[in-house]
Every structure is written in structure tokens, then in C-alpha cells.
Design a protein around this motif. Sequence first.
Motif, mmCIF file in Angstrom:
data_model
loop_
_atom_site.group_PDB
_atom_site.id
_atom_site.type_symbol
_atom_site.label_atom_id
_atom_site.label_comp_id
_atom_site.label_asym_id
_atom_site.label_seq_id
_atom_site.Cartn_x
_atom_site.Cartn_y
_atom_site.Cartn_z
ATOM 1 N N PRO A 5 1.065 -1.336 0.217
ATOM 2 C CA PRO A 5 0.268 -0.018 -0.216
ATOM 3 C C PRO A 5 0.835 1.422 0.052
ATOM 4 O O PRO A 5 2.378 1.102 0.667
ATOM 5 C CB PRO A 5 -0.656 -0.005 1.714
ATOM 6 C CG PRO A 5 -0.928 -1.288 1.654
ATOM 7 C CD PRO A 5 -0.214 -2.165 1.335
ATOM 8 N N ARG A 6 0.316 2.154 -0.579
ATOM 9 C CA ARG A 6 1.296 3.127 -0.566
ATOM 10 C C ARG A 6 1.178 4.023 0.670
ATOM 11 O O ARG A 6 3.105 4.785 1.069
ATOM 12 C CB ARG A 6 0.104 4.652 -1.294
ATOM 13 C CG ARG A 6 0.872 6.065 -1.630
ATOM 14 C CD ARG A 6 0.327 6.990 -2.943
ATOM 15 N NE ARG A 6 0.075 6.618 -3.998
ATOM 16 C CZ ARG A 6 -0.792 6.916 -4.583
ATOM 17 N NH1 ARG A 6 -0.628 8.165 -4.703
ATOM 18 N NH2 ARG A 6 -0.489 6.988 -5.676
ATOM 19 N N ILE A 10 5.459 4.900 1.778
ATOM 20 C CA ILE A 10 5.883 6.450 1.865
ATOM 21 C C ILE A 10 6.617 5.974 3.539
ATOM 22 O O ILE A 10 8.124 6.502 3.893
ATOM 23 C CB ILE A 10 4.963 7.315 2.311
ATOM 24 C CG1 ILE A 10 4.163 7.390 0.668
ATOM 25 C CG2 ILE A 10 5.494 8.121 1.965
ATOM 26 C CD1 ILE A 10 3.509 8.167 0.180
ATOM 27 N N ALA A 11 6.425 5.064 4.204
ATOM 28 C CA ALA A 11 6.735 4.736 5.617
ATOM 29 C C ALA A 11 8.022 3.872 5.869
ATOM 30 O O ALA A 11 8.703 4.602 5.861
ATOM 31 C CB ALA A 11 5.821 3.992 6.006
ATOM 32 N N LEU A 12 8.288 3.070 4.764
ATOM 33 C CA LEU A 12 9.290 2.185 5.114
ATOM 34 C C LEU A 12 9.708 3.496 3.667
ATOM 35 O O LEU A 12 11.397 3.371 4.772
ATOM 36 C CB LEU A 12 9.229 0.792 3.908
ATOM 37 C CG LEU A 12 8.784 -0.206 4.332
ATOM 38 C CD1 LEU A 12 8.370 -1.567 3.284
ATOM 39 C CD2 LEU A 12 9.334 -0.250 5.788
ATOM 40 N N LEU A 13 10.156 3.773 3.515
ATOM 41 C CA LEU A 13 11.333 4.614 2.108
ATOM 42 C C LEU A 13 11.562 5.597 3.766
ATOM 43 O O LEU A 13 13.029 6.356 3.503
ATOM 44 C CB LEU A 13 10.481 5.000 1.141
ATOM 45 C CG LEU A 13 10.508 4.124 0.164
ATOM 46 C CD1 LEU A 13 9.758 4.810 -1.388
ATOM 47 C CD2 LEU A 13 11.666 3.306 -0.245
ATOM 48 N N SER A 234 2.381 -1.128 13.269
ATOM 49 C CA SER A 234 1.088 -1.550 13.851
ATOM 50 C C SER A 234 0.447 -1.718 11.667
ATOM 51 O O SER A 234 -0.936 -2.484 12.521
ATOM 52 C CB SER A 234 -0.220 0.066 14.012
ATOM 53 O OG SER A 234 0.108 1.078 13.232
ATOM 54 N N ALA A 235 1.497 -1.867 11.132
ATOM 55 C CA ALA A 235 0.591 -2.633 9.161
ATOM 56 C C ALA A 235 1.040 -3.486 9.217
ATOM 57 O O ALA A 235 0.734 -3.798 7.621
ATOM 58 C CB ALA A 235 0.817 -0.833 9.153
ATOM 59 N N THR A 283 9.082 -7.907 1.810
ATOM 60 C CA THR A 283 8.367 -7.315 1.279
ATOM 61 C C THR A 283 7.558 -8.035 0.255
ATOM 62 O O THR A 283 5.801 -7.679 0.610
ATOM 63 C CB THR A 283 8.731 -6.462 0.542
ATOM 64 O OG1 THR A 283 9.326 -7.200 -0.905
ATOM 65 C CG2 THR A 283 9.049 -5.074 1.117
ATOM 66 N N THR A 284 7.504 -9.281 0.351
ATOM 67 C CA THR A 284 6.561 -10.597 -0.647
ATOM 68 C C THR A 284 7.015 -11.418 0.471
ATOM 69 O O THR A 284 5.907 -12.782 -0.438
ATOM 70 C CB THR A 284 7.547 -11.356 -2.255
ATOM 71 O OG1 THR A 284 8.306 -11.072 -1.591
ATOM 72 C CG2 THR A 284 7.385 -9.613 -2.954
ATOM 73 N N ALA A 285 6.963 -11.858 1.338
ATOM 74 C CA ALA A 285 6.882 -12.711 2.332
ATOM 75 C C ALA A 285 4.710 -13.136 2.978
ATOM 76 O O ALA A 285 4.970 -14.268 3.121
ATOM 77 C CB ALA A 285 7.697 -12.936 4.069
ATOM 78 N N ARG A 286 4.357 -12.632 3.008
ATOM 79 C CA ARG A 286 2.787 -12.521 2.987
ATOM 80 C C ARG A 286 1.729 -11.686 2.234
ATOM 81 O O ARG A 286 2.186 -10.688 1.589
ATOM 82 C CB ARG A 286 2.662 -12.128 4.967
ATOM 83 C CG ARG A 286 3.501 -12.432 5.540
ATOM 84 C CD ARG A 286 2.574 -12.231 7.185
ATOM 85 N NE ARG A 286 3.661 -12.459 7.912
ATOM 86 C CZ ARG A 286 3.042 -12.287 9.245
ATOM 87 N NH1 ARG A 286 2.060 -12.000 9.653
ATOM 88 N NH2 ARG A 286 4.260 -13.334 10.035
ATOM 89 N N SER A 287 1.246 -12.491 2.078
ATOM 90 C CA SER A 287 -0.091 -12.121 0.508
ATOM 91 C C SER A 287 -0.530 -10.845 0.938
ATOM 92 O O SER A 287 -0.870 -9.977 0.000
ATOM 93 C CB SER A 287 -0.529 -12.542 -0.429
ATOM 94 O OG SER A 287 -1.476 -13.938 0.944
ATOM 95 N N LYS A 288 -1.081 -10.734 1.946
ATOM 96 C CA LYS A 288 -1.672 -9.701 2.637
ATOM 97 C C LYS A 288 -0.741 -8.696 3.773
ATOM 98 O O LYS A 288 -0.711 -9.751 4.698
ATOM 99 C CB LYS A 288 -3.192 -10.214 4.167
ATOM 100 C CG LYS A 288 -4.180 -10.672 2.248
ATOM 101 C CD LYS A 288 -5.936 -11.501 3.039
ATOM 102 C CE LYS A 288 -6.237 -11.740 1.849
ATOM 103 N NZ LYS A 288 -7.469 -12.625 2.105
ATOM 104 N N GLN A 289 -0.896 -7.899 4.295
ATOM 105 C CA GLN A 289 -0.683 -7.342 4.712
ATOM 106 C C GLN A 289 -1.297 -7.515 6.492
ATOM 107 O O GLN A 289 -2.644 -7.031 6.538
ATOM 108 C CB GLN A 289 -0.681 -5.621 4.921
ATOM 109 C CG GLN A 289 -0.107 -4.922 3.714
ATOM 110 C CD GLN A 289 1.884 -5.785 4.099
ATOM 111 O OE1 GLN A 289 2.584 -5.978 4.532
ATOM 112 N NE2 GLN A 289 2.562 -6.790 2.692
#
Length: 293
Positions: A5-6, A10-13, A234-235, A283-289
Motif C-alpha cells: 500500500p502507498r 512511504i513509511a518504509l522509504l 501496526s501495519a 516485502t513479498t513474504a505475506r500476501s496480505k498486510q
Amino acid sequence: MSRLPRSVLIALLTVYIVWGSTYFAIHVALTAFPPFLLMGTRFLMAGGLLFAWQKFRGTANPSWREWRDGGVVGVLMLGGGMGLTAVAQQSISSGLTAVFIACSPMILSFCVGLFGDWPNRREWTGIVIGFAGAVLLSLGGEFSARPAGIISLLGAILCWDIGSVLSQRKLKMAPGAMGFASEMLLGGVFLTMVGFLSGEKFTAPITMNAMFAWSYLVVAGSLLAFTAYMYLLSAVPPALAGSYAYVNPVIAVALGVMLGGEQVAAREILAMTIILGSVFILTTARSKQKNHV
């Protein structure tokens, strides 16, 4: 990254880039500020600004319990995590610091696992690969430390990770930015008190460079990056939230090349490639956050 998700991207970057640049800012600020007073005044200012902004927007004050829980998290993450890291940086080499901090995602994932949410196989793979890349990247640095520095850094990592987990799994802070403000305010008060009680004093003149570094830590390191990290907790899964420990040294090296004219060897390029590969896995380890709010 495009699968995220955007807001998460943004938070990661923000955490990756800003905290990757704060290594140098802390080093510059420590030329004029003693360690606990540096961190204490930094978070007092950031928390005060964020609290004032929330009140201007009409946000309600935290309840007594939310102040208490925010204080517990602030003392652990900021008092223990940030304060002890600043102390450790005075007696432990940057290479060894990077290796120890690279252990943080493992410890964070283990702490969350105790609450029943263990990383899956792909996440463990990303964690191990990222740790290996961080170790490889730090091999060019000096590995030296005093025992007090090692103890301080271990304590910092444990306090940071335990506080991170408790903030999402056990304690109830005020919702949104007001919770972050209370955490930074009380953590800043604790750090400042420790600084004064331990006899810290401003013995060196506060130069323009040191003041600029302190201001950068307030605005970028605390208001932007720390708030972004708390949101990530939290996300997203903890392994991804903690991946900053692998990426920050890469950002620091890249800034050294671009701004300081430093040279990068083949080993460092390989290490950075391995680290970026670990981030792709995480970042691809889980299909849903996952959302733990």
C-alpha cells in the motif's frame, strides 16, 4: 515494493532514508551535545511540536492510562533504545554497531512470536539473508569495543524491541499521532533527567553544524521517521518493520559515496545487493498486510 500500500511504502522509504542519514547527524551533534541530553532535548522538542499540532487540530488529551502506557513505551524505546545507543557509540566501532543492530529484526520477530505470531519460512529466510548482508557490509570497518559499549548496545536493542512489541501487543497508547507525541514527550523527559542526574554538561560550544544536526534529528529523525516506524509496527509484519536495520547502513554508504566522495569496493556492492534481496523477500513474504491495531 509495488505490491505494498502507498502509505506503507512511504513509511518504509522514510525510515530507510532518514534513519540511514541520522548516523552522520548523531556523530556531528555529539561534538557539542552530551549523549543523553542530545537525545532528551531532541525528543522533547519533537514531542512538544507534535502535541501542539494535535491540540491545534482539536485532538483530545490522552487519558491517564494512555499517558502511563505512552511513558512506558517512551522510556523503553527512547530512554533505553536511543539513549543507550548514544552512550555505546562513544566506545564501540561503527562496524560492530552495525552487526549488533542487524540482530534487531531477529529479536523483534522472536518477541512477537511469544505472542503467537511467529514469522513464516520466507520471513525467516529474509531475516537471515539481511543479517548476512549487514555483516558482510560491515567487514571493512574496525571491530573494536569496550565491554561497557557492548553491554550498552545490547541493552539498547532489547529495550527498543521490547518497547516496539509492547506498544502494539500489550499497552494502549492514545490513538494516532497523539500517542506518538505522548511517547516522545515522556521519553524525552526521562532522557533529559538521566542526563542531568548523571552529571552531563554542555562543555563544548554549540556550533552551527551541531545545531543543524540537532534540528535535523528533531524534524526528520523524530517527527518523520520515528512516527513512520510506529505506524509500520501496526501495519506490517515485524520482520518488515525491522528491516531498516539492514537498509540503513546501505543508505549511509550511498550518502558517503554521493556526498563524501568515498569509494565502494566489490564486497560492499555484493553486500548491498544481498540486503536489497532480503528486503524483496520480506516485502513479498505475506500476501496480505497484517494489521495489529
